[in-house]
Write a protein that holds these residues in place. Structure first.
Motif, PDB file in Angstrom:
ATOM      1  N   THR A  68       0.825  -1.205   0.000  1.00 28.64           N
ATOM      2  CA  THR A  68       0.000   0.000   0.000  1.00 28.64           C
ATOM      3  C   THR A  68       0.856   1.251   0.000  1.00 28.64           C
ATOM      4  O   THR A  68       1.853   1.332   0.714  1.00 28.64           O
ATOM      5  CB  THR A  68      -0.913   0.013   1.248  1.00 28.64           C
ATOM      6  OG1 THR A  68      -1.659  -1.199   1.282  1.00 28.64           O
ATOM      7  CG2 THR A  68      -1.867   1.191   1.218  1.00 28.64           C
ATOM      8  N   ILE A  69       0.428   2.227  -0.796  1.00 31.22           N
ATOM      9  CA  ILE A  69       1.036   3.554  -0.786  1.00 31.22           C
ATOM     10  C   ILE A  69       0.024   4.508  -0.155  1.00 31.22           C
ATOM     11  O   ILE A  69      -1.129   4.587  -0.595  1.00 31.22           O
ATOM     12  CB  ILE A  69       1.377   4.041  -2.211  1.00 31.22           C
ATOM     13  CG1 ILE A  69       2.469   3.177  -2.820  1.00 31.22           C
ATOM     14  CG2 ILE A  69       1.790   5.508  -2.190  1.00 31.22           C
ATOM     15  CD1 ILE A  69       2.805   3.529  -4.256  1.00 31.22           C
ATOM     16  N   ASP A  70       0.440   5.219   0.886  1.00 33.69           N
ATOM     17  CA  ASP A  70      -0.427   6.171   1.570  1.00 33.69           C
ATOM     18  C   ASP A  70      -0.431   7.495   0.814  1.00 33.69           C
ATOM     19  O   ASP A  70       0.599   8.163   0.705  1.00 33.69           O
ATOM     20  CB  ASP A  70       0.071   6.372   2.997  1.00 33.69           C
ATOM     21  CG  ASP A  70      -0.809   7.294   3.811  1.00 33.69           C
ATOM     22  OD1 ASP A  70      -1.922   7.644   3.357  1.00 33.69           O
ATOM     23  OD2 ASP A  70      -0.383   7.666   4.922  1.00 33.69           O
ATOM     24  N   VAL A  71      -1.590   7.869   0.290  1.00 34.49           N
ATOM     25  CA  VAL A  71      -1.707   9.123  -0.461  1.00 34.49           C
ATOM     26  C   VAL A  71      -2.327  10.238   0.376  1.00 34.49           C
ATOM     27  O   VAL A  71      -2.524  11.349  -0.108  1.00 34.49           O
ATOM     28  CB  VAL A  71      -2.504   8.924  -1.777  1.00 34.49           C
ATOM     29  CG1 VAL A  71      -1.734   8.043  -2.742  1.00 34.49           C
ATOM     30  CG2 VAL A  71      -3.886   8.377  -1.512  1.00 34.49           C
ATOM     31  N   ALA A  72      -2.622   9.962   1.645  1.00 31.61           N
ATOM     32  CA  ALA A  72      -3.263  10.955   2.508  1.00 31.61           C
ATOM     33  C   ALA A  72      -2.467  12.256   2.612  1.00 31.61           C
ATOM     34  O   ALA A  72      -3.054  13.338   2.502  1.00 31.61           O
ATOM     35  CB  ALA A  72      -3.531  10.365   3.888  1.00 31.61           C
ATOM     36  N   PRO A  73      -1.142  12.217   2.802  1.00 34.24           N
ATOM     37  CA  PRO A  73      -0.410  13.485   2.896  1.00 34.24           C
ATOM     38  C   PRO A  73      -0.523  14.333   1.616  1.00 34.24           C
ATOM     39  O   PRO A  73      -0.641  15.560   1.700  1.00 34.24           O
ATOM     40  CB  PRO A  73       1.045  13.049   3.133  1.00 34.24           C
ATOM     41  CG  PRO A  73       0.943  11.689   3.720  1.00 34.24           C
ATOM     42  CD  PRO A  73      -0.259  11.065   3.068  1.00 34.24           C
ATOM     43  N   THR A  74      -0.505  13.692   0.475  1.00 34.17           N
ATOM     44  CA  THR A  74      -0.613  14.422  -0.787  1.00 34.17           C
ATOM     45  C   THR A  74      -2.002  15.037  -0.928  1.00 34.17           C
ATOM     46  O   THR A  74      -2.141  16.205  -1.317  1.00 34.17           O
ATOM     47  CB  THR A  74      -0.314  13.494  -1.975  1.00 34.17           C
ATOM     48  OG1 THR A  74       0.987  12.935  -1.792  1.00 34.17           O
ATOM     49  CG2 THR A  74      -0.363  14.248  -3.288  1.00 34.17           C
ATOM     50  N   PHE A  75      -3.035  14.263  -0.613  1.00 37.12           N
ATOM     51  CA  PHE A  75      -4.406  14.797  -0.680  1.00 37.12           C
ATOM     52  C   PHE A  75      -4.591  15.932   0.320  1.00 37.12           C
ATOM     53  O   PHE A  75      -5.213  16.946   0.015  1.00 37.12           O
ATOM     54  CB  PHE A  75      -5.423  13.690  -0.428  1.00 37.12           C
ATOM     55  CG  PHE A  75      -5.677  12.804  -1.607  1.00 37.12           C
ATOM     56  CD1 PHE A  75      -4.870  12.828  -2.733  1.00 37.12           C
ATOM     57  CD2 PHE A  75      -6.732  11.925  -1.589  1.00 37.12           C
ATOM     58  CE1 PHE A  75      -5.106  12.005  -3.819  1.00 37.12           C
ATOM     59  CE2 PHE A  75      -6.995  11.092  -2.673  1.00 37.12           C
ATOM     60  CZ  PHE A  75      -6.177  11.139  -3.788  1.00 37.12           C
TER      61      PHE A  75
END
Length: 97
Positions: A68-75
């Motif tokens: 899994t790649i966490d995209v929360a910081p980018t969003f």
């Protein structure tokens, strides 16, 4: 997007049948419904990398091929920049830390 992963599994098999030694899939939205986990587990896929735009932690426990790649910081940074009237295109030049 990967839903039942049938096409993904067949594509991986085609690549291996034509000489690929490893097949990695990168998926933006991992729906992973129905028989998806079984398809991935029984496929020639080496790894399936999925963003966390759709929760899949329960499915990840059933399949060691999923990362899994966490995209929360980018969003979060995109939302913050948009809210403050800052450039969102900055994200295309440098991802937030």
């Amino acid at each position: 997007m990967a839903d039942t992963c049938g096409t993904l599994g067949l594509a991986a098999k085609t690549l291996v049948d034509n000489g690929a030694t490893a097949v990695y899939a990168i998926v933006t939205h991992g729906v992973l419904s129905g028989k998806a986990i079984s398809v991935i587990n029984n496929s020639v896929l080496t790894k399936v990398v999925v963003t966390n735009t759709i929760p899949h932690a329960d499915k990840k426990l059933l399949c060691s091929k999923i990362d899994t790649i966490d995209v929360a910081p980018t969003f979060a940074e995109a939302i913050r920049r948009n809210h403050n009237g800052e450039s969102v295109s900055w994200l295309f030049k440098r991802a937030p830390e």
